[in-house]
Write an enzyme that holds these catalytic residues in place. Structure first.
Site, PDB file in Angstrom:
ATOM      1  N   GLU A  45       0.877  -1.170   0.000  1.00 27.83           N
ATOM      2  CA  GLU A  45       0.000   0.000   0.000  1.00 27.83           C
ATOM      3  C   GLU A  45       0.915   1.221   0.000  1.00 27.83           C
ATOM      4  OE1 GLU A  45      -2.642   0.422   3.361  1.00 27.83           O
ATOM      5  OE2 GLU A  45      -3.560   2.208   2.481  1.00 27.83           O
ATOM      6  N   ARG A 272       5.530 -12.660   9.749  1.00 29.29           N
ATOM      7  CA  ARG A 272       6.158 -11.357   9.531  1.00 29.29           C
ATOM      8  C   ARG A 272       7.577 -11.371  10.077  1.00 29.29           C
ATOM      9  NH1 ARG A 272       2.307  -7.280   8.919  1.00 29.29           N
ATOM     10  NH2 ARG A 272       3.790  -5.626   9.251  1.00 29.29           N
ATOM     11  N   LYS A 282       4.917   0.668   9.163  1.00 27.68           N
ATOM     12  CA  LYS A 282       4.943   1.973   8.491  1.00 27.68           C
ATOM     13  C   LYS A 282       4.342   3.063   9.368  1.00 27.68           C
ATOM     14  CE  LYS A 282       3.298   0.184   4.621  1.00 27.68           C
ATOM     15  NZ  LYS A 282       2.558   0.076   3.386  1.00 27.68           N
TER      16      LYS A 282
HETATM   17  P1  ATP Z   1       2.896  -1.993   7.761  1.00 25.07           P
HETATM   18  O1  ATP Z   1       2.252  -2.515   9.006  1.00 25.07           O
HETATM   19  O2  ATP Z   1       4.333  -1.680   7.949  1.00 25.07           O
HETATM   20  O3  ATP Z   1       2.139  -0.876   7.122  1.00 25.07           O
HETATM   21  P2  ATP Z   1       1.657  -3.619   5.852  1.00 25.07           P
HETATM   22  O4  ATP Z   1       1.531  -5.078   5.831  1.00 25.07           O
HETATM   23  O5  ATP Z   1       0.430  -2.838   6.155  1.00 25.07           O
HETATM   24  O6  ATP Z   1       2.849  -3.233   6.765  1.00 25.07           O
HETATM   25  P3  ATP Z   1       1.766  -3.366   3.032  1.00 25.07           P
HETATM   26  O7  ATP Z   1       2.191  -2.234   2.199  1.00 25.07           O
HETATM   27  O8  ATP Z   1       0.333  -3.739   3.034  1.00 25.07           O
HETATM   28  O9  ATP Z   1       2.237  -3.072   4.496  1.00 25.07           O
HETATM   29  O10 ATP Z   1       2.676  -4.644   2.751  1.00 25.07           O
HETATM   30  C1  ATP Z   1       3.005  -5.121   1.482  1.00 25.07           C
HETATM   31  C2  ATP Z   1       3.409  -6.554   1.631  1.00 25.07           C
HETATM   32  O11 ATP Z   1       4.522  -6.665   2.492  1.00 25.07           O
HETATM   33  C3  ATP Z   1       2.294  -7.391   2.231  1.00 25.07           C
HETATM   34  O12 ATP Z   1       2.172  -8.587   1.488  1.00 25.07           O
HETATM   35  C4  ATP Z   1       2.740  -7.650   3.625  1.00 25.07           C
HETATM   36  O13 ATP Z   1       2.266  -8.866   4.089  1.00 25.07           O
HETATM   37  C5  ATP Z   1       4.268  -7.630   3.481  1.00 25.07           C
HETATM   38  N1  ATP Z   1       4.891  -7.235   4.742  1.00 25.07           N
HETATM   39  C6  ATP Z   1       4.698  -6.091   5.433  1.00 25.07           C
HETATM   40  N2  ATP Z   1       5.393  -6.091   6.581  1.00 25.07           N
HETATM   41  C7  ATP Z   1       6.065  -7.262   6.620  1.00 25.07           C
HETATM   42  C8  ATP Z   1       6.967  -7.866   7.551  1.00 25.07           C
HETATM   43  N3  ATP Z   1       7.304  -7.250   8.689  1.00 25.07           N
HETATM   44  N4  ATP Z   1       7.460  -9.082   7.256  1.00 25.07           N
HETATM   45  C9  ATP Z   1       7.130  -9.697   6.115  1.00 25.07           C
HETATM   46  N5  ATP Z   1       6.289  -9.196   5.200  1.00 25.07           N
HETATM   47  C10 ATP Z   1       5.753  -7.988   5.443  1.00 25.07           C
HETATM   48 MG    MG Z   2      -1.279  -2.697   5.028  1.00 23.45          MG
END
Ligand code: ATP
Ligand code: MG
Length: 571
Positions: A45, A272, A282
C-alpha cells in the site's frame, strides 16, 4: 582506487532456501497445477516507505518467480485508500524494489487499474443477492458484528431487494450520498464463527481525490474485496501474505468462489519479520518522522530501505539476510546481530581498507626531521592484491586515536602509554616519551620517538616485538571529516511491548556526531555512496545526502565486531 559503490546490484542469485512455501509451489508445478505456471506479486500500500520487513516479502515473491522457468512477479500498488496514499510513496517503493535488485518488467499494476472491473463484480454480487447496501453507521455495524463469543446481529437493511440495492449502489457511485451514509456489504453469515465473514463491508464512500483516478470515484473497494479479485485478474497462482491474513482466507475464497472467477489463486501465509531493537510498521515509522524524532524516512538509523541504503547497507546484504532468516509460520524476533553479520560478510571481501581517526590525538615524532615526508606502501585489502594499494604519507606530526592512549595503563593495555612502544600500521614503531597537557590537565599532545629500523612496521634487527598496532594519519595530509556513529534506534528489544508507547524506548544515544575526525588524504575524492573499512573501526559509507567535496560526511554502517552481543551477555 577501488571502492564499493552504492549502485552496483544484480538480480538476486537463486535462493538456497527450501521453505514450506517453496515446497508447496514445487509440488504444484510438478503436478502441473495452474499449467505449471508460477505467478506471484508484491502488493504494497503506498502509504509510507518500505522497511526491512517488506524486503522479506519482496525477496520471497520476486525470488520464487525467478526460481521457476517463466515465473513472473507483479508489483501491484494496493491503492484503495486515497486518504493515506501518495505518489511520493509510489515512486519511493518502485525505487526501493529496483535497488534491491528486482525487476517487474511490464508487470506494474495498481488496484485502481481495476476499479471499473471491481465495480462490475460488486454489481454481480448484488444481482446474486450476495451483497446489499447497508445504511447503519460504521459504529452500529461494528457493534452488531459481535465478538468471538457473541454472535453478530443481522442488519435491518439485509433484506433490501436486489433492485433497491442496485439503485442505491449506483447512486453511491454517482456521489449522491455523504461519507458514511451507506456502505456495500457482502451477504455471508452474521453467525459465522469467523468474524471476517460476518457481512463484511466491501465498498465505502470516500470523497477524496485519488492520486491516480482523481475525482472519478467517490466509492472505494475495501482491501479484502480488492485483493483477492486483483490477484485473480492478474492470474496470480500463489498469493503470499503475512499471518494476520490467515483469518481472512475464508473470505478471500468466498469472494472468488461466489463470483466464479476464471482463476482462483491460493493464499499462503507466512510469519512477519520482526527485528529486535527496532520497529517494522509503516505507521510507527511515520510517527517518528512526523514527530521529528529522526531526520526523515531516510535517517540512517531507520529500518526503512531508504535509511539502510543511506547508511551504507548493500542490496546483497539485505537479500542475504532475507535468505538467512528463512520463511516459516512461526512469529520470531530476529536479532539485529544477524542483519549486521550479513553486511559484514558482504563488505569484508570487497571493501577497501583505509585509515581514519575518529577522535584524534596529536603525536609529534621528535626525532623525525621537520620537513621530511615518506610515502609508505599500504595495500587496500590484506587478502586481495587485485584491489591494489596506495601510498600513505608519514611525517613528523600525526594523529592517533584518543582511545589508543592511556596515561595510567594497566599491564594488559597493548596500545600506547608513557614509555611504551607500539607499531604504526605500515609505518614505524614509536615510543611515547612525554605527555603534554593544557592548564586544565587535559592531554593535548604526545611526544614520541620513532625507530628508523622498523620502516614498513617490520621487526627491527634486535628482534624487539610489540603487541599493539595502531592506525594513524599524517596531520598535514589528513582531511577533516564528519563521522556519524549510529547505535540501535531503540534501547528495548521489543519497543512498545506490553502496550507501552514505543517512542519511550527510543535510544537517546543512537547517534554520535564527530565533526573533527581525520581521514587519510586518499579519500579526498571519495564519492557519495562509496564504502570503506576504516581499519579497526568498522565499515563506513560516504553520506549521499549531506556529504560534499568540501565537507566529507561518513556514516558508520557497522562496527567490525558485535559489541552488543558482549554487552547483552554481561547484563
Ligand atoms: P505496515 O504494518 O508496515 O504498514 P503492511 O503489511 O500494512 O505493513 P503493506 O504495504 O500492506 O504493508 O505490505 C506489502 C506486503 O509486504 C504485504 O504482502 C505484507 O504482508 C508484506 N509485509 C509487510 N510487513 C512485513 C513484515 N514485517 N514481514 C514480512 N512481510 C511484510
Ligand atoms: Mg497494510
Amino acid at each position: 582506487m577501488k571502492a564499493q559503490s552504492a549502485n552496483t546490484t544484480t538480480q538476486s542469485e537463486s535462493s538456497h532456501q527450501n521453505d514450506f512455501i517453496r515446497q508447496i509451489i514445487a509440488e504444484n508445478v510438478k503436478t502441473n497445477k495452474n499449467d505449471g505456471k508460477v505467478v506471484t506479486r508484491f502488493p504494497p500500500e503506498p502509504n509510507g516507505y518500505l522497511h526491512i520487513g517488506h524486503a522479506k516479502s519482496i525477496c520471497l515473491n520476486f525470488g520464487i518467480a525467478a526460481e521457476h522457468e517463466g515465473g513472473q512477479c507483479y508489483l501491484r500498488f494496493d491503492d484503495t485508500n486515497p486518504s493515506k496514499e501518495s505518489l511520493e510513496y509510489v515512486e519511493s517503493i518502485k525505487a526501493d524494489v529496483r535497488w534491491l535488485g528486482y525487476d517487474w518488467g511490464d508487470r506494474l499494476r495498481h488496484s485502481s487499474d481495476y476499479f471499473e472491473k471491481l465495480y462490475e463484480y460488486a454489481i454481480a454480487l448484488i444481482k446474486m443477492n450476495k451483497a446489499y447496501v447497508c445504511s447503519l453507521t460504521t459504529e452500529e455495524i461494528r457493534a452488531d458484528r459481535g465478538t468471538s463469543r457473541k454472535l453478530g446481529k443481522n442488519s435491518p437493511y439485509r433484506e433490501r431487494s436486489i433492485e433497491e440495492n442496485l439503485d442505491l449502489f449506483a447512486r453511491m457511485r454517482a456521489g449522491e450520498f455523504a461519507e458514511g451514509e451507506h456502505v456495500l456489504r457482502a451477504k455471508i453469515d452474521m453467525a459465522s464463527p469467523n468474524i471476517h465473514n460476518r457481512d463484511p463491508i466491501i465498498y465505502r464512500i470516500i470523497k477524496i481525490a485519488h492520486q491516480i483516478t482523481g475525482d472519478k470515484w467517490c466509492i472505494y473497494p475495501m482491501y479484502d474485496f480488492t485483493h483477492c479479485l486483483s490477484d485473480a485478474i492478474e492470474g496470480i497462482t500463489h498469493s503470499l501474505c503475512t499471518l494476520e491474513f490467515e483469518d481472512h482466507r475464508p473470505l478471500y475464497d468466498w469472494i472468488l468462489d461466489t463470483l466464479k472467477t476464471p482463476s482462483h489463486p491460493q493464499q499462503i501465509e507466512f510469519a512477519r519479520l520482526s527485528l529486535n531493537y527496532t520497529v517494522t510498521s509503516k505507521r510507527k515509522l511515520q510517527e517518528l518522522v512526523e514527530n521529528q524524532l529522526v531526520s526523515g524516512w531516510d535517517d540512517p538509523r531507520m529500518p526503512t530501505l531508504v535509511g539502510m541504503r543511506r547508511r551504507g547497507y548493500t542490496p546483497e546484504a539485505i537479500r542475504d539476510f532475507c535468505d538467512c532468516i528463512g520463511v516459516t509460520k512461526n512469529d520470531t524476533h530476529i536479532e539485529m546481530g544477524v542483519l549486521e553479520n550479513c553486511i559484514r560478510n558482504d563488505l569484508n571481501p570487497k571493501t577497501a581498507r583505509v585509515m581514519g581517526v575518529l577522535k584524534p590525538l596529536r603525536v609529534v615524532i621528535e626525532n623525525y626531521p621537520q620537513d621530511k615526508v615518506e610515502e609508505l606502501e599500504a595495500p587496500y585489502h590484506p587478502n586481495d592484491a587485485s584491489m591494489g594499494s596506495r601510498k600513505v604519507p608519514f611525517s613528523r606530526v600525526l594523529y592517533i586515536e584518543q582511545d589508543d592512549f592511556l596515561e595510567a595503563a594497566p599491564k594488559k593495555f597493548f596500545r600506547l602509554a608513557p614509555g611504551r612502544e607500539v607499531r604504526l600500521r605500515y609505518a614505524y614503531f614509536i615510543t611515547c616519551q612525554a605527555v603534554i597537557k593544557d592548564e586544565n590537565g587535559e592531554i593535548i599532545e604526545l611526544r614520541c620517538t620513532y625507530d628508523p629500523e622498523t620502516r614498513g612496521g617490520i621487526t627491527p634487527p634486535d628482534g624487539r616485538k610489540v603487541k599493539g598496532t595502531l592506525h594513524w594519519v599524517s596531520e598535514p595530509h589528513a582531511i577533516t571529516a564528519e563521522i556519524r556513529l549510529y547505535d540501535r534506534l531503540f534501547n528495548k528489544p521489543n519497543p512498545g511491548a506490553g502496550g507501552a508507547d514505543f517512542k519511550a524506548a527510543l535510544n537517546p544515544n543512537s547517534m554520535e556526531v564527530l565533526t573533527m575526525s581525520k581521514v587519510e588524504g586518499s579519500l579526498a575524492n571519495a564519492k557519495p555512496g562509496e564504502r570503506y573499512q576504516f581499519e579497526r573501526q568498522g565499515y563506513f559509507c560516504v553520506d549521499h545526502v549531506e556529504s560534499s567535496e568540501e565537507a566529507l560526511v561518513f556514516n558508520r554502517i557497522v562496527t567490525l565486531r558485535d559489541s552488543w552481543a558482549k554487552f547483552e551477555k554481561k547484563s
